[in-house]
Design a protein around this motif. Sequence first.
Motif, PDB file in Angstrom:
ATOM      1  N   THR A  70       6.808   9.586  -0.147  1.00 56.48           N
ATOM      2  CA  THR A  70       7.230   9.570  -1.544  1.00 56.48           C
ATOM      3  C   THR A  70       6.119   8.937  -2.368  1.00 56.48           C
ATOM      4  O   THR A  70       5.657   7.838  -2.047  1.00 56.48           O
ATOM      5  CB  THR A  70       8.537   8.781  -1.712  1.00 56.48           C
ATOM      6  OG1 THR A  70       9.548   9.399  -0.907  1.00 56.48           O
ATOM      7  CG2 THR A  70       8.985   8.775  -3.163  1.00 56.48           C
TER       8      THR A  70
ATOM      9  N   TYR B  44       4.253   8.700  -6.575  1.00 55.92           N
ATOM     10  CA  TYR B  44       4.574   8.731  -7.999  1.00 55.92           C
ATOM     11  C   TYR B  44       3.341   9.076  -8.818  1.00 55.92           C
ATOM     12  O   TYR B  44       2.236   8.626  -8.514  1.00 55.92           O
ATOM     13  CB  TYR B  44       5.118   7.372  -8.454  1.00 55.92           C
ATOM     14  CG  TYR B  44       6.415   7.019  -7.791  1.00 55.92           C
ATOM     15  CD1 TYR B  44       7.630   7.409  -8.343  1.00 55.92           C
ATOM     16  CD2 TYR B  44       6.429   6.313  -6.595  1.00 55.92           C
ATOM     17  CE1 TYR B  44       8.825   7.095  -7.727  1.00 55.92           C
ATOM     18  CE2 TYR B  44       7.621   5.998  -5.965  1.00 55.92           C
ATOM     19  CZ  TYR B  44       8.809   6.394  -6.537  1.00 55.92           C
ATOM     20  OH  TYR B  44       9.997   6.084  -5.917  1.00 55.92           O
TER      21      TYR B  44
ATOM     22  N   LYS C 128       8.554  11.439  -9.493  1.00 57.58           N
ATOM     23  CA  LYS C 128       8.531  11.141  -8.058  1.00 57.58           C
ATOM     24  C   LYS C 128       8.181  12.440  -7.326  1.00 57.58           C
ATOM     25  O   LYS C 128       8.815  13.466  -7.549  1.00 57.58           O
ATOM     26  CB  LYS C 128       9.899  10.654  -7.588  1.00 57.58           C
ATOM     27  CG  LYS C 128       9.943  10.300  -6.101  1.00 57.58           C
ATOM     28  CD  LYS C 128      11.348  10.084  -5.567  1.00 57.58           C
ATOM     29  CE  LYS C 128      12.031   8.899  -6.145  1.00 57.58           C
ATOM     30  NZ  LYS C 128      13.329   8.627  -5.463  1.00 57.58           N
TER      31      LYS C 128
ATOM     32  N   GLN D 266       3.106   4.194 -11.505  1.00 55.49           N
ATOM     33  CA  GLN D 266       4.462   4.197 -12.047  1.00 55.49           C
ATOM     34  C   GLN D 266       4.480   3.461 -13.376  1.00 55.49           C
ATOM     35  O   GLN D 266       3.700   2.525 -13.607  1.00 55.49           O
ATOM     36  CB  GLN D 266       5.439   3.506 -11.095  1.00 55.49           C
ATOM     37  CG  GLN D 266       5.759   4.314  -9.862  1.00 55.49           C
ATOM     38  CD  GLN D 266       6.782   3.594  -8.999  1.00 55.49           C
ATOM     39  OE1 GLN D 266       6.401   2.770  -8.183  1.00 55.49           O
ATOM     40  NE2 GLN D 266       8.040   3.908  -9.180  1.00 55.49           N
TER      41      GLN D 266
END
Length: 123
Positions: A104, A106, A118, A70
């Motif tokens: 989830t 990234y 995402k 991220q």
Amino acid sequence: MSIPRILFAIPLLVAGAFLPAAGAEPPAPPSGDVGMAHETFTTDVITIHRGETLTLVNNSRWAHIIGPGQDGTLTDADAVPMHMRVMTETNDSYTTPPWNETGTFYLTCSMHPEMTVKVIVTD
């Protein structure tokens, strides 16, 4: 007094890495693929099903180094099937291996810290 040649080479290298190439606009990515503009992905969130792959398409004139992480910081993430860093240049595309874990995740660009997408993997 002569000027060292390196003083000419450094600005040219920097310009090549950070200035876009001249020419026609690259084509938009196909539907369902994640495009990469100058400092953004074409979507902030993408949802795929477990077992599917994800295709990233560079539809800009800029180089990108994409990997798990991220805000421009690349990390190792066991559940992300993309275990290597991928450098894409104009019109390059990369298809990940299948995403086999739900959750989830990234993906980010280490050259453009504001580029993070995402990836939501569902059953």
